[in-house]
Design a protein around this motif. Structure first.
Motif, PDB file in Angstrom:
ATOM      1  N   GLU A 159       8.876   4.431  -6.151  1.00 29.38           N
ATOM      2  CA  GLU A 159       8.709   4.290  -7.604  1.00 29.38           C
ATOM      3  C   GLU A 159       9.265   2.941  -8.070  1.00 29.38           C
ATOM      4  OE1 GLU A 159       7.192   6.392  -9.600  1.00 29.38           O
ATOM      5  OE2 GLU A 159       7.865   5.848 -11.616  1.00 29.38           O
ATOM      6  N   ALA A 160      10.430   2.571  -7.547  1.00 36.71           N
ATOM      7  CA  ALA A 160      11.045   1.295  -7.949  1.00 36.71           C
ATOM      8  C   ALA A 160      10.194   0.113  -7.492  1.00 36.71           C
ATOM      9  CB  ALA A 160      12.458   1.202  -7.377  1.00 36.71           C
ATOM     10  N   VAL A 161       9.583   0.248  -6.303  1.00 38.68           N
ATOM     11  CA  VAL A 161       8.714  -0.833  -5.811  1.00 38.68           C
ATOM     12  C   VAL A 161       7.529  -1.004  -6.762  1.00 38.68           C
ATOM     13  CG1 VAL A 161       7.148  -1.534  -3.942  1.00 38.68           C
ATOM     14  CG2 VAL A 161       9.395  -0.559  -3.391  1.00 38.68           C
ATOM     15  N   ILE A 162       6.932   0.103  -7.183  1.00 39.16           N
ATOM     16  CA  ILE A 162       5.798   0.005  -8.125  1.00 39.16           C
ATOM     17  C   ILE A 162       6.279  -0.576  -9.461  1.00 39.16           C
ATOM     18  CG2 ILE A 162       3.977   1.252  -9.349  1.00 39.16           C
ATOM     19  CD1 ILE A 162       4.144   3.436  -7.200  1.00 39.16           C
ATOM     20  N   ARG A 163       7.448  -0.116  -9.901  1.00 43.88           N
ATOM     21  CA  ARG A 163       7.966  -0.585 -11.211  1.00 43.88           C
ATOM     22  C   ARG A 163       8.203  -2.097 -11.175  1.00 43.88           C
ATOM     23  NH1 ARG A 163      11.819   3.068 -11.815  1.00 43.88           N
ATOM     24  NH2 ARG A 163      13.420   1.747 -10.903  1.00 43.88           N
ATOM     25  N   ASP A 164       8.824  -2.575 -10.098  1.00 41.95           N
ATOM     26  CA  ASP A 164       9.055  -4.028  -9.972  1.00 41.95           C
ATOM     27  C   ASP A 164       7.724  -4.771  -9.996  1.00 41.95           C
ATOM     28  OD1 ASP A 164      11.670  -3.328  -9.602  1.00 41.95           O
ATOM     29  OD2 ASP A 164      11.701  -3.749  -7.437  1.00 41.95           O
ATOM     30  N   ASN A 165       6.760  -4.206  -9.271  1.00 44.73           N
ATOM     31  CA  ASN A 165       5.463  -4.856  -9.154  1.00 44.73           C
ATOM     32  C   ASN A 165       4.712  -4.811 -10.484  1.00 44.73           C
ATOM     33  OD1 ASN A 165       3.711  -6.269  -7.550  1.00 44.73           O
ATOM     34  ND2 ASN A 165       2.522  -4.457  -6.990  1.00 44.73           N
ATOM     35  N   ALA A 166       4.850  -3.687 -11.186  1.00 46.61           N
ATOM     36  CA  ALA A 166       4.150  -3.524 -12.466  1.00 46.61           C
ATOM     37  C   ALA A 166       4.637  -4.563 -13.465  1.00 46.61           C
ATOM     38  CB  ALA A 166       4.382  -2.121 -13.012  1.00 46.61           C
ATOM     39  N   ALA A 167       5.941  -4.923 -13.357  1.00 50.95           N
ATOM     40  CA  ALA A 167       6.484  -5.908 -14.294  1.00 50.95           C
ATOM     41  C   ALA A 167       5.779  -7.247 -14.121  1.00 50.95           C
ATOM     42  CB  ALA A 167       7.976  -6.059 -14.058  1.00 50.95           C
ATOM     43  N   SER A 168       5.359  -7.535 -12.886  1.00 46.02           N
ATOM     44  CA  SER A 168       4.736  -8.836 -12.658  1.00 46.02           C
ATOM     45  C   SER A 168       3.208  -8.774 -12.650  1.00 46.02           C
ATOM     46  CB  SER A 168       5.221  -9.431 -11.335  1.00 46.02           C
ATOM     47  OG  SER A 168       4.968  -8.520 -10.295  1.00 46.02           O
ATOM     48  N   SER A 169       2.646  -7.760 -12.014  1.00 44.12           N
ATOM     49  CA  SER A 169       1.191  -7.846 -11.873  1.00 44.12           C
ATOM     50  C   SER A 169       0.434  -6.532 -11.977  1.00 44.12           C
ATOM     51  CB  SER A 169       0.850  -8.514 -10.543  1.00 44.12           C
ATOM     52  OG  SER A 169       1.581  -7.917  -9.498  1.00 44.12           O
ATOM     53  N   SER A 170       0.842  -5.493 -11.249  1.00 45.10           N
ATOM     54  CA  SER A 170      -0.018  -4.305 -11.231  1.00 45.10           C
ATOM     55  C   SER A 170       0.820  -3.043 -11.118  1.00 45.10           C
ATOM     56  CB  SER A 170      -0.987  -4.374 -10.053  1.00 45.10           C
ATOM     57  OG  SER A 170      -0.336  -3.954  -8.876  1.00 45.10           O
ATOM     58  N   SER A 171       0.150  -1.919 -11.181  1.00 42.31           N
ATOM     59  CA  SER A 171       0.850  -0.638 -11.029  1.00 42.31           C
ATOM     60  C   SER A 171       0.630  -0.074  -9.639  1.00 42.31           C
ATOM     61  CB  SER A 171       0.361   0.345 -12.080  1.00 42.31           C
ATOM     62  OG  SER A 171       0.611  -0.175 -13.346  1.00 42.31           O
ATOM     63  N   SER A 172       0.456  -0.944  -8.676  1.00 38.72           N
ATOM     64  CA  SER A 172       0.305  -0.543  -7.283  1.00 38.72           C
ATOM     65  C   SER A 172       1.577  -0.914  -6.531  1.00 38.72           C
ATOM     66  CB  SER A 172      -0.894  -1.260  -6.669  1.00 38.72           C
ATOM     67  OG  SER A 172      -2.059  -0.915  -7.372  1.00 38.72           O
ATOM     68  N   LEU A 173       1.596  -0.563  -5.250  1.00 41.18           N
ATOM     69  CA  LEU A 173       2.809  -0.823  -4.478  1.00 41.18           C
ATOM     70  C   LEU A 173       2.971  -2.307  -4.139  1.00 41.18           C
ATOM     71  CD1 LEU A 173       2.691   2.320  -2.222  1.00 41.18           C
ATOM     72  CD2 LEU A 173       4.756   1.563  -3.413  1.00 41.18           C
ATOM     73  N   LEU A 174       1.854  -3.004  -4.070  1.00 45.87           N
ATOM     74  CA  LEU A 174       1.906  -4.341  -3.485  1.00 45.87           C
ATOM     75  C   LEU A 174       0.987  -5.309  -4.230  1.00 45.87           C
ATOM     76  CD1 LEU A 174       3.350  -5.245  -0.875  1.00 45.87           C
ATOM     77  CD2 LEU A 174       1.190  -4.923   0.308  1.00 45.87           C
ATOM     78  N   GLY A 175       1.503  -6.480  -4.566  1.00 43.88           N
ATOM     79  CA  GLY A 175       0.660  -7.565  -5.048  1.00 43.88           C
ATOM     80  C   GLY A 175      -0.057  -7.271  -6.350  1.00 43.88           C
TER      81      GLY A 175
END
Ligand SMILES: N[C@@H](CCC(=O)N[C@@H](CS)C(=O)NCC(=O)O)C(=O)O
Length: 255
Positions: A159-175
């Motif tokens: 969940e934290a990985v998605i949250r970090d990623n969502a802040a920058s680009s998407s609501s997925s796990l990666l990129g």
């Protein structure tokens, strides 16, 4: 001989770890044969699995194994789920649009693999060679620890990985968008919901991004078509994720 680009060797009748590979092949729109599910008179059954595992000079410890028959350098035969997915991602940009994220994807996939191993051990904590009925008491203790400590820890991490990623680009796990590790997240969350419905309900409120990702993956056109097809085997009491009500938490959602 098959004309498909890929041959998947995995135990017939269960999703198991083969399912992570099936989902990736389906999402990529790749042509593949699920070898052991063919009728025996067409080369199916478990014998071809045993043969590919025990090929002298090219042994593999356990299925899933993927054979790629289309390479200029000849056949490529790969074992280990994470290794197979990493390979597929190099050939199908749909699975990993940004190749610079290859190692980040593999790390996440291997973290899921750790989690999957722990999920399996809830019903077989002592030995895979023993029946569940012969290790029920240990399975209950193991499941309690898994559901109360490890599930929140692993799901909280994803969940934290998605949250970090969502802040920058998407609501997925990666990129910037979808990748094959999202397929793995879908399968793991689906497996948990099947095996431990109470624990799943209890944890869902804490991991809304992961739950939303699971739903989004299920509605991707190729995945939705696959899930509705006879190629998708149901969850069962023979796979990685098994539903023994006595192993689940007794309470449902926290309200
Ligand atoms: N780390 C391997 C594990 C493979 C594995 O455990 N395969 C199971 C089926 S899901 C199996 O048949 N294992 C036989 C054994 O461990 O002897 C992977 O992720 O592919």
């Amino acid at each position: 001989m098959s004309t498909a680009a890929y041959e998947l060797f995995y135990w017939p009748g269960i999703q198991g770890r083969g399912e992570f590979v099936r989902l990736a092949l389906e999402e990529a729109g790749a042509s593949y044969v699920d070898v052991a599910r063919l009728p025996k008179d067409q080369g199916g059954g478990v014998d071809p699995i045993r043969r590919i595992l025990e090929t002298a000079g090219g042994r593999h410890f356990a299925p899933p194994v993927l054979a790629y028959r289309g390479g200029a350098a000849g056949d490529l035969v790969i074992g280990q789920t994470a290794c197979i997915l990493d390979f597929l991602a190099t050939r199908h940009a749909e699975l990993l649009p940004d190749p610079s994220l290859r190692h980040a994807a593999l790390e996440l996939q291997l973290t899921f693999a750790d989690f999957i191993g722990e999920a399996h051990d809830t019903h077989h904590p002592i030995s895979s060679a023993l029946y569940y009925e012969d290790q029920k008491a240990e399975a209950k203790r193991r499941s309690d620890g898994f559901l109360r400590a490890r599930v929140p820890r692993f799901l909280g991490h994803f969940e934290a990985v998605i949250r970090d990623n969502a802040a920058s680009s998407s609501s997925s796990l990666l990129g910037a968008g979808f990748s094959y590790v999202d397929l793995t997240a879908f399968q793991v969350m689906s497996g948990l919901a099947y095996a431990f419905p109470n624990a799943y309900a209890r944890n869902s409120d804490d991991v809304p991004l992961l739950v939303a990702l699971k739903e989004r993956v299920a509605s991707r056109p190729r995945i939705a078509a696959y899930l509705a097809s006879s190629r998708r085997l149901p969850f069962s009491q023979h796979g990685l994720f098994r539903h023994y009500p006595e192993l689940d938490l007794s309470e449902g959602p926290r309200r």
